[in-house]
Design an enzyme around this catalytic site. Structure first.
Site, PDB file in Angstrom:
ATOM      1  N   ASP A  14     -95.295 -33.247-160.143  1.00 31.43           N
ATOM      2  CA  ASP A  14     -97.022 -33.293-160.669  1.00 31.43           C
ATOM      3  C   ASP A  14     -97.644 -33.976-161.600  1.00 31.43           C
ATOM      4  OD1 ASP A  14     -96.612 -32.020-157.372  1.00 31.43           O
ATOM      5  OD2 ASP A  14     -96.227 -30.671-158.218  1.00 31.43           O
ATOM      6  N   LYS A  17     -98.471 -39.364-161.220  1.00 37.35           N
ATOM      7  CA  LYS A  17     -97.340 -40.971-160.899  1.00 37.35           C
ATOM      8  C   LYS A  17     -98.535 -41.317-160.701  1.00 37.35           C
ATOM      9  CE  LYS A  17     -93.919 -38.202-160.222  1.00 37.35           C
ATOM     10  NZ  LYS A  17     -94.113 -36.909-160.531  1.00 37.35           N
ATOM     11  N   GLY A  41     -95.565 -35.801-153.197  1.00 35.82           N
ATOM     12  CA  GLY A  41     -97.152 -36.390-152.612  1.00 35.82           C
ATOM     13  C   GLY A  41     -97.618 -37.037-153.551  1.00 35.82           C
ATOM     14  N   HIS A  42     -97.795 -38.260-153.933  1.00 37.09           N
ATOM     15  CA  HIS A  42     -98.367 -38.837-155.045  1.00 37.09           C
ATOM     16  C   HIS A  42     -99.954 -38.983-154.282  1.00 37.09           C
ATOM     17  CE1 HIS A  42     -94.246 -40.404-156.329  1.00 37.09           C
ATOM     18  NE2 HIS A  42     -94.864 -39.366-156.794  1.00 37.09           N
ATOM     19  N   ARG A 144     -70.824 -38.601-147.039  1.00 43.16           N
ATOM     20  CA  ARG A 144     -70.127 -40.108-146.697  1.00 43.16           C
ATOM     21  C   ARG A 144     -70.467 -39.986-145.108  1.00 43.16           C
ATOM     22  NH1 ARG A 144     -64.525 -40.877-149.995  1.00 43.16           N
ATOM     23  NH2 ARG A 144     -64.989 -38.270-149.695  1.00 43.16           N
ATOM     24  N   GLN A 231     -90.868 -37.032-158.298  1.00 40.69           N
ATOM     25  CA  GLN A 231     -90.601 -35.359-158.789  1.00 40.69           C
ATOM     26  C   GLN A 231     -90.512 -36.049-160.212  1.00 40.69           C
ATOM     27  OE1 GLN A 231     -88.292 -36.456-156.180  1.00 40.69           O
ATOM     28  NE2 GLN A 231     -90.054 -35.554-154.631  1.00 40.69           N
ATOM     29  N   THR A 308     -97.099 -29.380-150.382  1.00 37.28           N
ATOM     30  CA  THR A 308     -97.016 -27.963-149.614  1.00 37.28           C
ATOM     31  C   THR A 308     -98.169 -27.033-149.389  1.00 37.28           C
ATOM     32  OG1 THR A 308     -95.699 -26.677-151.291  1.00 37.28           O
ATOM     33  CG2 THR A 308     -94.573 -27.871-149.200  1.00 37.28           C
ATOM     34  N   LYS A 338    -104.786 -35.673-166.892  1.00 36.83           N
ATOM     35  CA  LYS A 338    -105.065 -33.818-167.373  1.00 36.83           C
ATOM     36  C   LYS A 338    -105.466 -33.779-168.405  1.00 36.83           C
ATOM     37  CE  LYS A 338    -104.802 -32.441-162.933  1.00 36.83           C
ATOM     38  NZ  LYS A 338    -103.883 -31.719-162.075  1.00 36.83           N
ATOM     39  N   ASP A 340    -108.764 -34.222-169.137  1.00 35.29           N
ATOM     40  CA  ASP A 340    -110.209 -32.831-169.000  1.00 35.29           C
ATOM     41  C   ASP A 340    -109.729 -31.341-168.395  1.00 35.29           C
ATOM     42  OD1 ASP A 340    -108.851 -34.259-166.823  1.00 35.29           O
ATOM     43  OD2 ASP A 340    -110.196 -33.778-165.966  1.00 35.29           O
TER      44      ASP A 340
HETATM   45  P1  IMP Z   1     -86.800 -30.097-152.941  1.00 35.60           P
HETATM   46  O1  IMP Z   1     -86.190 -30.987-153.080  1.00 35.60           O
HETATM   47  O2  IMP Z   1     -87.410 -29.906-151.546  1.00 35.60           O
HETATM   48  O3  IMP Z   1     -85.635 -29.578-151.898  1.00 35.60           O
HETATM   49  O4  IMP Z   1     -87.038 -29.014-153.823  1.00 35.60           O
HETATM   50  C1  IMP Z   1     -86.357 -28.249-154.982  1.00 35.60           C
HETATM   51  C2  IMP Z   1     -87.568 -27.807-155.481  1.00 35.60           C
HETATM   52  O5  IMP Z   1     -88.101 -29.497-156.370  1.00 35.60           O
HETATM   53  C3  IMP Z   1     -88.114 -27.551-155.160  1.00 35.60           C
HETATM   54  O6  IMP Z   1     -88.557 -26.107-156.737  1.00 35.60           O
HETATM   55  C4  IMP Z   1     -89.746 -27.944-155.111  1.00 35.60           C
HETATM   56  O7  IMP Z   1     -90.759 -27.033-155.431  1.00 35.60           O
HETATM   57  C5  IMP Z   1     -89.740 -28.474-156.259  1.00 35.60           C
HETATM   58  N1  IMP Z   1     -90.248 -30.544-156.067  1.00 35.60           N
HETATM   59  C6  IMP Z   1     -89.659 -30.773-155.053  1.00 35.60           C
HETATM   60  N2  IMP Z   1     -90.796 -32.192-155.190  1.00 35.60           N
HETATM   61  C7  IMP Z   1     -91.438 -32.151-155.929  1.00 35.60           C
HETATM   62  C8  IMP Z   1     -92.515 -32.470-156.003  1.00 35.60           C
HETATM   63  O8  IMP Z   1     -92.688 -34.211-155.754  1.00 35.60           O
HETATM   64  N3  IMP Z   1     -93.114 -31.946-157.237  1.00 35.60           N
HETATM   65  C9  IMP Z   1     -93.368 -31.031-157.613  1.00 35.60           C
HETATM   66  N4  IMP Z   1     -92.116 -30.404-157.321  1.00 35.60           N
HETATM   67  C10 IMP Z   1     -91.289 -31.042-156.080  1.00 35.60           C
END
Ligand code: IMP
Length: 430
Positions: A14, A17, A41-42, A144, A231, A308, A338, A340
Site C-alpha cells: 500500500d 505503487k 489493489g493498486h 507441483r 505488496q 478488503t 503521501k 501531504d
Molecule cells: P495474503 O497474501 O492474502 O495471504 O495475506 C498475507 C498478508 O499480506 C496479510 O497480512 C495481508 O494483509 C498482507 N497483504 C497481502 N496483499 C497485500 C497488499 O496488496 N497490500 C498490503 N498488504 C497485503
C-alpha cells in the site's frame, strides 16, 4: 538491447505503487506484473475518477503500451473477468494490449476455501490474509500440483480440476471447517465454481503466451520494460516478518523468476515508500501508533484497504526496515509518497533505531515477531501547510525538504520523487 526497470514497495504494501507506475508508464513500452495476485489493489486516480487494479498491470490505461501478467502471478478467473468488465465500463479495452503467461498459476475456488480454513485453524495466530486464496495456490505451485493458465486449453482440464478440488476438500474437512456454510462473496462454493468455469471463457479470449520469450524479445528489440511489484518487501516470503507475510517473492529477485528475465537485465530499481508507515493484517510493526496521531494518519491518508476495506494500522516511518528493504532490492531511486498526509503535524517523528533487550540496533532481528521492540524516535519540525500546487521539488517547504533529506541520509539512497496528493499530476520529480 534494453533493460528492465523495477518498481516495488519497500514497506508492508500500500505504498502507492499503482499511482507511481502510472506516472512512469509514459517512459516505457511494456509494463509487467511479476508476483502476487488479487490480494493486491493498486489505486490510480485521474480526472477525478478512482481506479483499482488487482492483477492487471497499471499500464492498461495507456492504449499504446503492452501489459504482461507474468508467470509469477496468480489469477482468479472470476476476479480477472470482473476487472476486465470494470475497465470496459471506463471504455478501456484490455483485449488488445494485455498478454498473459500460460505459466501463471490459477487460484481455484477451493484455494479460497483453504485460505479461510487455514486462518480459522490458526485461531489467535491469524495472518490476517486477504482470503483470496494466495497461500494455498502458491502452496500447490511449489508442491507441483497446481493448475496453470495454459492448462485451460487442455482436454483433461476438468478432470485435473476435480482432482485438486477433491484434495482441497479433504484438507478442509480435516481442519474441521464448515464447508456448507462457507461463502465467497455471498456465493456458495458450488455457485462460485460455476461462475469460475464460466469466466474461463473471458480468459481464453486473451493472448495466452510464453511471456518469458515475449519479454526477452521486447528487450532484444530495444523496448523499455517496467516490472511492477505488488505488496511490499516486508511481506516477502523469505525476508518479511515470517510467518506474517504473503507467499511470494516481493523483492527484486522475484522479477527474474516471475518474468523469466536474467539478473543482468535489471537496471533501475524504484523503491516506493510512504512518508510514514502502514500495515494491514497481523504481525510486528515497531512504529505503530495507537493514539490520536495514528488516527490522523489513517483519516488524512484514507488508510483503508483497497482490496478488503480493512482499516490499516498506521505509524511513523521505520528507517531500519526501510534500510533493510533498500539493501535487499538494490534500490537506485527512492520515491516518497503521501508526504501531504503529514501536512498538519507540528512535529514529525522518525524511527532511526530499535531498542531490543536493552540494546540499540539498526537491524531487523530474526525474532522480529517474538521480541519486544522499542522504536527510538527522532523529532523533526513539520511544515503545517498544504503542498498541493507546489510547482517543483525544490519549491517544497524547507521543513519538508529537510525531512526528505533525513530519510535520504539515513538509508543512503537518493530521493528522486515525491508525491504530494492522490492525483497523478502531483508527483514532483527532482
Ligand atoms: P495474503 O497474501 O492474502 O495471504 O495475506 C498475507 C498478508 O499480506 C496479510 O497480512 C495481508 O494483509 C498482507 N497483504 C497481502 N496483499 C497485500 C497488499 O496488496 N497490500 C498490503 N498488504 C497485503
Amino acid at each position: 538491447m534494453s533493460k528492465v526497470d523495477v518498481l516495488l514497495g519497500l514497506q508492508w504494501g500500500d505504498e502507492g505503487k499503482g499511482k507511481v507506475v502510472d506516472v512512469l508508464t509514459p517512459n516505457y513500452d511494456v509494463v509487467a506484473r511479476f508476483q502476487g495476485g488479487p490480494n493486491a489493489g493498486h489505486t490510480l486516480e485521474f480526472n477525478g475518477i478512482k481506479h483499482v487494479l488487482h492483477i492487471i498491470p497499471s499500464g492498461v490505461f495507456h492504449p499504446d503500451k503492452k501489459n504482461v501478467i507474468g508467470n509469477g502471478v496468480l489469477i482468479d478467473p472470476v476476479i480477472f473477468e470482473r476487472e476486465i468488465e470494470g475497465l470496459w465500463k471506463k471504455e478501456v479495452d484490455a483485449t488488445k494490449n494485455l498478454f498473459i503467461s500460460k505459466k501463471a498459476h490459477l487460484i481455484l475456488p477451493t484455494h479460497r476455501l483453504l485460505d479461510a480454513a487455514n486462518e480459522q485453524a490458526k485461531g489467535n495466530e491469524k495472518i490476517g490474509s486477504t482470503l483470496k486464496g494466495i497461500g494455498p495456490a502458491y502452496t500447490d505451485k511449489i508442491a507441483r500440483t497446481g493448475l496453470r493458465v495454459g492448462d485451460i486449453l487442455e482436454f483433461d482440464f476438468r478432470e485435473r480440476f476435480e482432482l485438486q478440488k477433491f484434495q482441497h476438500i479433504r484438507i478442509a474437512e480435516m481442519l474441521d471447517f464448515d464447508i456448507d456454510s462457507f461463502r465467497i462473496e455471498n456465493m456458495s462454493l458450488q455457485e462460485y465454481e460455476d461462475r469460475w468455469f464460466a469466466s474461463l471463457d473471458t480468459l481464453r479470449h486473451f493472448k495466452l503466451i510464453n511471456s518469458e520469450y515475449f519479454l526477452n524479445e521486447c528487450l532484444a528489440n530495444g523496448l523499455n520494460v517496467l516490472a511492477e511489484g505488488a505488496q511490499g518487501s516486508m511481506l516477502d516470503i523469505d525476508f518479511g516478518s515470517y510467518p506474517f507475510v504473503t507467499s511470494s517473492t516481493t523483492v527484486t529477485a522475484g522479477v527474474c523468476s516471475g518474468l523469466g528475465v536474467a539478473p543482468s537485465k535489471i537496471d533501475k530499481v524504484f523503491g516506493i515508500t510512504k512518508a510514514y508507515c502502514t500495515r494491514v493484517g497481523s504481525g510486528p510493526f515497531p512504529t505503530e501508533l495507537f493514539d490520536n496521531d495514528g488516527d490522523i494518519l489513517r483519516n488524512r491518508g484514507n488508510e483503508f484497504g483497497s482490496t478488503t476495506g480493512r482499516p490499516r494500522r498506521c505509524g511513523w516511518i521505520d528507517i531500519p526496515a526501510l534500510k533493510y528493504a533498500c539493501m535487499l532490492n538494490g534500490v537506485t531511486d527512492l520515491l516518497v509518497t503521501k508526504i501531504d498526509v503529514l501536512n498538519d503535524f507540528e512535529t514529525i517523528k522518525m524511527c532511526n533505531k530499535y531498542i531490543i533487550g536493552g540494546k540499540e540496533t539498526e537491524e531487523i532481528p530474526f525474532e522480529f515477531n517474538s521480541v519486544e521492540i522499542k522504536p527510538v524516535l527522532n523529532e523533526y519540525p513539520g511544515w503545517q501547510c498544504e503542498l498541493q500546487g507546489t510547482p517543483s521539488f525544490d519549491q517544497l517547504p524547507k521543513n519538508a525538504l529537510s525531512y526528505l533529506a533525513e530519510i535520504e541520509k539515513a538509508v543512503h539512497t537518493p530521493v528522486k520523487a515525491v508525491s504530494i496528493s492522490p492525483d497523478r499530476k502531483d508527483v514532483l520529480f527532482r
